[in-house]
Design a protein around this motif. Structure first.
Motif, mmCIF file in Angstrom:
data_model
loop_
_atom_site.group_PDB
_atom_site.id
_atom_site.type_symbol
_atom_site.label_atom_id
_atom_site.label_comp_id
_atom_site.label_asym_id
_atom_site.label_seq_id
_atom_site.Cartn_x
_atom_site.Cartn_y
_atom_site.Cartn_z
ATOM 1 N N ASP A 28 21.219 78.086 -2.703
ATOM 2 C CA ASP A 28 20.369 77.444 -1.703
ATOM 3 C C ASP A 28 20.234 75.952 -1.990
ATOM 4 O O ASP A 28 20.105 75.536 -3.153
ATOM 5 C CB ASP A 28 18.963 78.066 -1.706
ATOM 6 C CG ASP A 28 18.944 79.467 -1.115
ATOM 7 O OD1 ASP A 28 19.776 79.751 -0.238
ATOM 8 O OD2 ASP A 28 18.097 80.266 -1.530
ATOM 9 N N GLY A 29 20.238 75.161 -0.916
ATOM 10 C CA GLY A 29 20.105 73.729 -1.135
ATOM 11 C C GLY A 29 19.675 72.982 0.103
ATOM 12 O O GLY A 29 19.140 73.547 1.068
ATOM 13 N N ARG A 30 19.923 71.713 0.041
ATOM 14 C CA ARG A 30 19.587 70.802 1.125
ATOM 15 C C ARG A 30 20.589 69.650 1.060
ATOM 16 O O ARG A 30 21.200 69.408 0.017
ATOM 17 C CB ARG A 30 18.155 70.279 0.966
ATOM 18 C CG ARG A 30 17.601 69.575 2.202
ATOM 19 C CD ARG A 30 16.151 69.143 2.009
ATOM 20 N NE ARG A 30 15.597 68.688 3.274
ATOM 21 C CZ ARG A 30 14.911 69.445 4.088
ATOM 22 N NH1 ARG A 30 14.658 70.708 3.764
ATOM 23 N NH2 ARG A 30 14.453 68.969 5.237
ATOM 24 N N GLY A 31 20.782 68.956 2.159
ATOM 25 C CA GLY A 31 21.712 67.843 2.113
ATOM 26 C C GLY A 31 21.802 67.114 3.435
ATOM 27 O O GLY A 31 21.142 67.461 4.422
ATOM 28 N N TRP A 32 22.650 66.084 3.426
ATOM 29 C CA TRP A 32 22.882 65.265 4.610
ATOM 30 C C TRP A 32 24.205 65.672 5.257
ATOM 31 O O TRP A 32 25.217 65.823 4.577
ATOM 32 C CB TRP A 32 22.927 63.792 4.222
ATOM 33 C CG TRP A 32 21.615 63.279 3.728
ATOM 34 C CD1 TRP A 32 21.168 63.273 2.435
ATOM 35 C CD2 TRP A 32 20.588 62.694 4.511
ATOM 36 N NE1 TRP A 32 19.915 62.740 2.374
ATOM 37 C CE2 TRP A 32 19.527 62.367 3.632
ATOM 38 C CE3 TRP A 32 20.443 62.422 5.873
ATOM 39 C CZ2 TRP A 32 18.353 61.780 4.068
ATOM 40 C CZ3 TRP A 32 19.264 61.825 6.312
ATOM 41 C CH2 TRP A 32 18.236 61.503 5.420
ATOM 42 N N ARG A 33 24.171 65.833 6.580
ATOM 43 C CA ARG A 33 25.362 66.206 7.327
ATOM 44 C C ARG A 33 25.731 65.069 8.277
ATOM 45 O O ARG A 33 24.876 64.459 8.901
ATOM 46 C CB ARG A 33 25.090 67.483 8.141
ATOM 47 C CG ARG A 33 26.330 68.022 8.846
ATOM 48 C CD ARG A 33 25.998 69.281 9.634
ATOM 49 N NE ARG A 33 25.298 68.964 10.882
ATOM 50 C CZ ARG A 33 24.958 69.855 11.810
ATOM 51 N NH1 ARG A 33 25.233 71.140 11.592
ATOM 52 N NH2 ARG A 33 24.336 69.494 12.905
ATOM 53 N N ILE A 34 27.039 64.816 8.369
ATOM 54 C CA ILE A 34 27.533 63.770 9.255
ATOM 55 C C ILE A 34 28.791 64.270 9.945
ATOM 56 O O ILE A 34 29.611 64.979 9.345
ATOM 57 C CB ILE A 34 27.823 62.469 8.467
ATOM 58 C CG1 ILE A 34 28.286 61.353 9.404
ATOM 59 C CG2 ILE A 34 28.830 62.709 7.347
ATOM 60 C CD1 ILE A 34 28.382 59.990 8.707
ATOM 61 N N ARG A 35 28.948 63.921 11.217
ATOM 62 C CA ARG A 35 30.168 64.295 11.927
ATOM 63 C C ARG A 35 31.362 63.598 11.291
ATOM 64 O O ARG A 35 31.289 62.438 10.890
ATOM 65 C CB ARG A 35 30.073 63.914 13.404
ATOM 66 C CG ARG A 35 29.116 64.790 14.188
ATOM 67 C CD ARG A 35 29.215 64.527 15.673
ATOM 68 N NE ARG A 35 28.350 65.415 16.426
ATOM 69 C CZ ARG A 35 28.676 66.650 16.783
ATOM 70 N NH1 ARG A 35 29.866 67.126 16.473
ATOM 71 N NH2 ARG A 35 27.823 67.390 17.450
ATOM 72 N N ARG A 36 32.461 64.327 11.216
ATOM 73 C CA ARG A 36 33.643 63.804 10.538
ATOM 74 C C ARG A 36 34.110 62.483 11.165
ATOM 75 O O ARG A 36 34.466 61.548 10.443
ATOM 76 C CB ARG A 36 34.759 64.843 10.593
ATOM 77 C CG ARG A 36 36.081 64.395 9.981
ATOM 78 C CD ARG A 36 37.116 65.503 10.021
ATOM 79 N NE ARG A 36 38.443 64.967 9.751
ATOM 80 C CZ ARG A 36 39.220 64.440 10.687
ATOM 81 N NH1 ARG A 36 38.814 64.400 11.947
ATOM 82 N NH2 ARG A 36 40.413 63.964 10.364
ATOM 83 N N GLU A 37 34.083 62.382 12.486
ATOM 84 C CA GLU A 37 34.561 61.144 13.117
ATOM 85 C C GLU A 37 33.658 59.954 12.784
ATOM 86 O O GLU A 37 34.136 58.830 12.622
ATOM 87 C CB GLU A 37 34.694 61.323 14.633
ATOM 88 C CG GLU A 37 33.418 61.755 15.349
ATOM 89 C CD GLU A 37 33.365 63.264 15.535
ATOM 90 O OE1 GLU A 37 32.767 63.680 16.553
ATOM 91 O OE2 GLU A 37 33.900 63.999 14.691
ATOM 92 N N ASP A 38 32.340 60.191 12.659
ATOM 93 C CA ASP A 38 31.429 59.115 12.273
ATOM 94 C C ASP A 38 31.670 58.711 10.821
ATOM 95 O O ASP A 38 31.600 57.519 10.471
ATOM 96 C CB ASP A 38 29.974 59.564 12.450
ATOM 97 C CG ASP A 38 29.595 59.733 13.919
ATOM 98 O OD1 ASP A 38 30.181 59.043 14.770
ATOM 99 O OD2 ASP A 38 28.713 60.555 14.210
ATOM 100 N N PHE A 39 31.938 59.693 9.977
ATOM 101 C CA PHE A 39 32.233 59.419 8.580
ATOM 102 C C PHE A 39 33.505 58.577 8.456
ATOM 103 O O PHE A 39 33.527 57.558 7.738
ATOM 104 C CB PHE A 39 32.385 60.752 7.840
ATOM 105 C CG PHE A 39 32.790 60.633 6.407
ATOM 106 C CD1 PHE A 39 31.969 60.018 5.474
ATOM 107 C CD2 PHE A 39 33.997 61.163 5.977
ATOM 108 C CE1 PHE A 39 32.344 59.919 4.144
ATOM 109 C CE2 PHE A 39 34.379 61.078 4.641
ATOM 110 C CZ PHE A 39 33.551 60.454 3.733
#
Length: 237
Positions: free
Chosen positions: A94-105
């Motif tokens: 279990d965790g937490r994190g930041w998600r970003i769309r691949r194209e934005d990355f």
């Protein structure tokens, strides 16, 4: 964002640019982040928990090749612009994190050379982990390999408790669950860990590391070499 070492290693401007495109989210155990040969839609920067990277054969055989915690991001292949790979990535803890769309990355990487330099260092670090996983699978016995994975997981969590199921451990080691049980008995019998249903508790890390011998430590030293300067600059241990 500073809880993720890659994000912490970025300049303030680079980090702010990424944050504008990111979503902070809970990442529960078992959540599949990507599947083999499917287009990668998102990249993840964990601040807690562990992502397991698993290679899957055409017949469905599986073996873990690497793990990612708050020291990195997944999938590393996105840094080179690859839109898919033969791996399955899933939350192991279990965790937490930041998600970003691949194209934005990718857009940020193209526009910001300083960011791209940091992320390319991560690709090298994760590639090193994969290489030493292959070496360990070839030359170390099951007990030593299990010691290595437990140490690597312990590096990426707070506290002494690891919620590792026998199923995940079997994938980690590419062995049957009975072999996992036997290896756990060896480590527990030596006083390194305490094992109960679905949980491993670290009791003597120094002794476990000595037992693992050269199965553990080389890819950790490579990560430290690659990121010491950035980590010191931002005060990350």
């Amino acid at each position: 964002m500073m809880r993720n070492r890659l994000l912490a290693a970025l300049t303030g401007d680079d980090r702010q640019s990424l944050q504008l495109c990111m979503v902070d989210m809970v990442l529960p155990r078992g959540l599949e982040l990507s599947l083999p040969n499917d287009p990668v839609e998102y990249c993840y920067f964990p601040t807690a928990g562990i992502i397991s990277t698993v290679v899957v054969s055409p017949k469905g055989n599986q073996a873990e090749i690497g793990i990612v915690g708050r020291e990195g991001m997944s999938p590393s292949s996105a840094v080179s612009g690859v839109d898919r790979n033969p791996f399955r990535t899933v939350m192991q803890l279990d965790g937490r994190g930041w998600r970003i769309r691949r194209e934005d990355f990718l857009r940020n990487l193209e526009e910001r050379p300083s960011m791209r330099g940091i992320l390319l260092r991560w690709v090298q670090a994760f590639s090193c982990q994969i290489a030493f996983t292959a070496l360990s699978q070839s030359v170390h016995n099951v007990d030593e390999r299990l010691a290595r994975w437990i140490l690597m997981c312990h590096d990426r969590v707070e506290g002494e408790r690891l919620a590792l199921t026998h199923e995940f451990l079997a994938i980690m080691l590419a062995v049957r669950r009975a072999s996992v049980t036997n290896a756990l008995h060896v480590l527990e019998g030596n006083g390194f860990i305490y094992s109960q249903r679905g949980v491993i508790i670290m009791r003597d890390r120094a002794a476990l590391q000595a037992f693992a011998a050269d199965a553990y430590g080389e890819c950790e030293r490579e990560y430290s070499r690659l990121f010491t300067v950035q980590s010191q600059a931002v005060g990350v241990p």
